[in-house]
Design an enzyme around this catalytic site. Structure first.
Site, short mmCIF file in Angstrom:
data_model
loop_
_atom_site.label_atom_id
_atom_site.label_comp_id
_atom_site.label_asym_id
_atom_site.label_seq_id
_atom_site.Cartn_x
_atom_site.Cartn_y
_atom_site.Cartn_z
N SER A 71 116.34 -6.74 18.79
CA SER A 71 117.50 -5.98 20.12
C SER A 71 118.05 -6.99 21.18
O SER A 71 118.79 -7.91 20.45
CB SER A 71 116.58 -4.73 20.77
OG SER A 71 117.30 -4.03 21.40
N ASP A 286 124.35 -4.40 22.49
CA ASP A 286 123.26 -5.40 22.37
C ASP A 286 123.11 -5.76 21.01
O ASP A 286 123.78 -5.57 20.09
CB ASP A 286 121.87 -4.52 22.91
CG ASP A 286 121.17 -3.84 22.09
OD1 ASP A 286 122.03 -3.11 20.94
OD2 ASP A 286 119.96 -3.33 22.21
ZN ZN Z 1 118.70 -2.58 20.96
#
Ligand code: ZN
Ligand code: NG1
Length: 539
Positions: A71, A286
């Protein structure tokens, strides 16, 4: 042909020796699955393969997803998490099994633990197992995929490699596969199917409306960049103008570096090098494209963040108004965490009059709470969130007999929103389309959107402590129960600040505690955050 337990043991052990467990590491399946340095994850990912197969076998061969990503973490990190059949996070009770397998000291212990889980849960190890997986753009991804494949082969699971996807795309695929033969198939289980579904829904939602404001998107140099460009191509430039920047996925060291949703939200500033035009709309994704925050600068060059709370408020207002026009009686609810800005909760409760539930941090908590409403809207302040339409809400909308064109329009828009929104998990690409579609309906730019309420200045601080596990909370993490006496000290500090609020909790993803503070002015919010952090230093 059925294999004997002995043959199974030796098969797993044979593969497992290729993926030795690094010494001295304790692994834990947390809110974000396993997440740490990519170089330490080989054995963990191999063992996740074993577990994914067990999970699928336990669920009569339903397809389980495995996503390899870290992430918003730095480029050298990586991670792995499982996706349950409806595209949801892994059922919490299985996190213990994941942790157990990951920590088995020897090949022998691993095979024993594996058989013990199978036995405890009465899993037939000769039944079919189906697993799909994908990864983000990190350099350590391909080797971890190889480890995962070995794990799946060791226990004879069938699998499909979806290669590089965003996390929410894989959640979508998992749900599509498992609903394919049901009365409500979710969509085509392919990347193209995902683009087609979202693009069509977006075109219907915005039909007859002006084009939304042009948006420039910082893709954090991650997987979201190419995927967003592809999605924009499906929608067509007649309908939306998306300008993607920070899309250097081959420059692996640039991933999430001084850009991306986490950077913008925590630093409360623009991605490095972005030179914004005033009053134009910007967004940051992200590294795996499940979070998004929006922002703009005003005529005085002041930066304004439109985070998860602002997204939730915009969406709640829009859905509430559509329901009012349509005349369909459905209950809308909002789910937030303690990190939601106090002004947003006040706006939702007092102005929109939508009930707000607060849950502990972590998407699974928000997701479950949102499922209790006909239409449940959940967003973490950091920009992770989505909207869930219950089955009965969908039925009410589908069977509603409109009395006039206004009602019909509203119901059609609500139904298309349900298709536009990725209901399995927060999805930056789907959320981007949702927000821009609403702005198109309202004929708003970012400044009009921002007008709903003014954020209280706030500060989030990360404090490294000796033992973060010593921090125990209650009341959806808003109050500390332990270490004893600390909450009283925080309360005493908070009382001194106008609109002051502060809380402390252990991070679930990092070895640190987080201090959140908000107050009437920037100076006071910063001061409160520092003073509360100082309380922790003496521990
Ligand atoms: Zn993420
Ligand atoms: P932790 O590290 O437990 O605070 C962070 C985010 C969560 C969630 C998880 C999973 C904050 C304050 N915390 O959790 O909201 O997104 O990561 O990635 O943003």
């Amino acid at each position: 042909m059925d294999s004997t337990p002995q043959e199974r043991l030796s098969q797993i052990a044979k593969f497992s020796t290729l993926h030795p467990r690094p010494e001295g590491h304790k692994f834990a399946y947390g809110t974000a699955g396993f997440r740490l340095l990519g170089s330490l994850l080989d054995s963990v990912v191999f063992r996740v393969g074993l577990l994914a197969a067990l999970r699928s076998r336990k669920l009569d061969g339903e397809t389980i997803g495995v996503m390899i990503t870290a992430s918003h973490n730095p480029p050298d990190d990586n991670g792995v998490k499982l996706i349950d059949p409806q595209g949801e996070m892994l059922e919490a009770s299985w996190e213990t099994y994941a942790t157990k397998l990951a920590n088995a000291e020897t090949d022998d212990e691993l095979t024993k633990d594996y058989l013990a889980v199978a036995e405890a849960l009465k899993i037939n190890l000769d039944s079919p197992a189906n697993v799909v997986f994908a990864r983000d753009t990190r350099a350590s991804g391909p080797a971890l995929v190889a480890a995962l494949k070995d794990g799946l082969q060791a226990v004879a699971a069938d699998y499909t490699d979806y290669r590089i996807l965003t996390t929410p795309q894989l959640h979508y695929v998992v749900k599509c596969i498992n609903t394919a033969t049901t009365a409500t198939p979710y969509g085509k289980p392919t990347e193209e199917g995902y683009y087609e579904k979202l693009a069509t829904a977006f075109q219907i939602v915005t039909m007859g409306k002006p084009k939304p404001p042009v948006i420039t998107v910082d893709a954090a140099n991650g997987v979201g960049g190419p995927k967003l460009k592809e999605l924009a191509r499906y929608i067509g430039s007649d309908h939306i103008d998306i300008n993607v920047v920070k899309d250097e996925i081959d420059a692996v060291e640039k991933l999430n570096h001084q850009c991306g949703a986490d950077f913008v939200k925590t630093q409360q500033k623009l991605p490095l090098g972005l030179e914004p035009a005033s009053l134009e709309l910007y967004a940051s994704l992200d590294g795996d494209a499940d979070r998004i925050v929006f922002y703009y600068v005003d005529e005085a060059s002041k930066f304004h963040l439109l985070d998860g709370d602002k997204i939730a408020s915009l969406v709640a207002m829009f859905i509430r108004d559509l329901l009012a026009v349509s005349g369909v009686d459905l209950q809308v609810g909002i789910v937030q965490t303690a990190y939601a800005n106090g002004s947003s909760s006040k706006y939702l409760t007092d102005i929109l009059k939508v009930p707000v539930t607060v849950t502990p941090t972590g998407v699974k908590h928000l997701h479950h709470a949102a499922q209790l409403f006909d239409i449940g809207i959940y967003f973490e302040a950091n920009g992770h969130g989505t909207v869930l339409f219950s089955n009965s809400a969908m039925k009410s909308l589908e069977s509603f007999e409109a009395q006039n064109p206004g009602q019909q329009d509203a119901v059609t828009t609500l139904l298309s929103l349900a298709a536009l929104i990725n209901q399995t998990v927060g999805d930056a690409l789907s959320d981007l389309l949702l927000v821009t579609a609403i702005l198109s309906h309202k004929v708003w730019g970012p400044d009009e959107w921002n007008l709903a309420y003014t954020d209280l200045p706030n500060r989030l601080v990360r404090v490294v402590v000796k033992d973060r596990m010593a921090f125990k909370t209650e009341d959806a993490e808003r109050r500390l129960v332990e270490p004893k006496g600390l909450q009283a000290q925080i309360d005493a500090l908070v009382k001194k600040y106008k609109s002051g609020r502060s809380f402390v909790r252990a991070s679930g993803t990092e070895d640190a505690v987080r201090v959140y503070a908000e107050a009437a002015t920037r100076l006071e919010a910063d001061e409160l955050a520092v003073k509360v952090s100082d309380l922790l230093k003496v521990l």
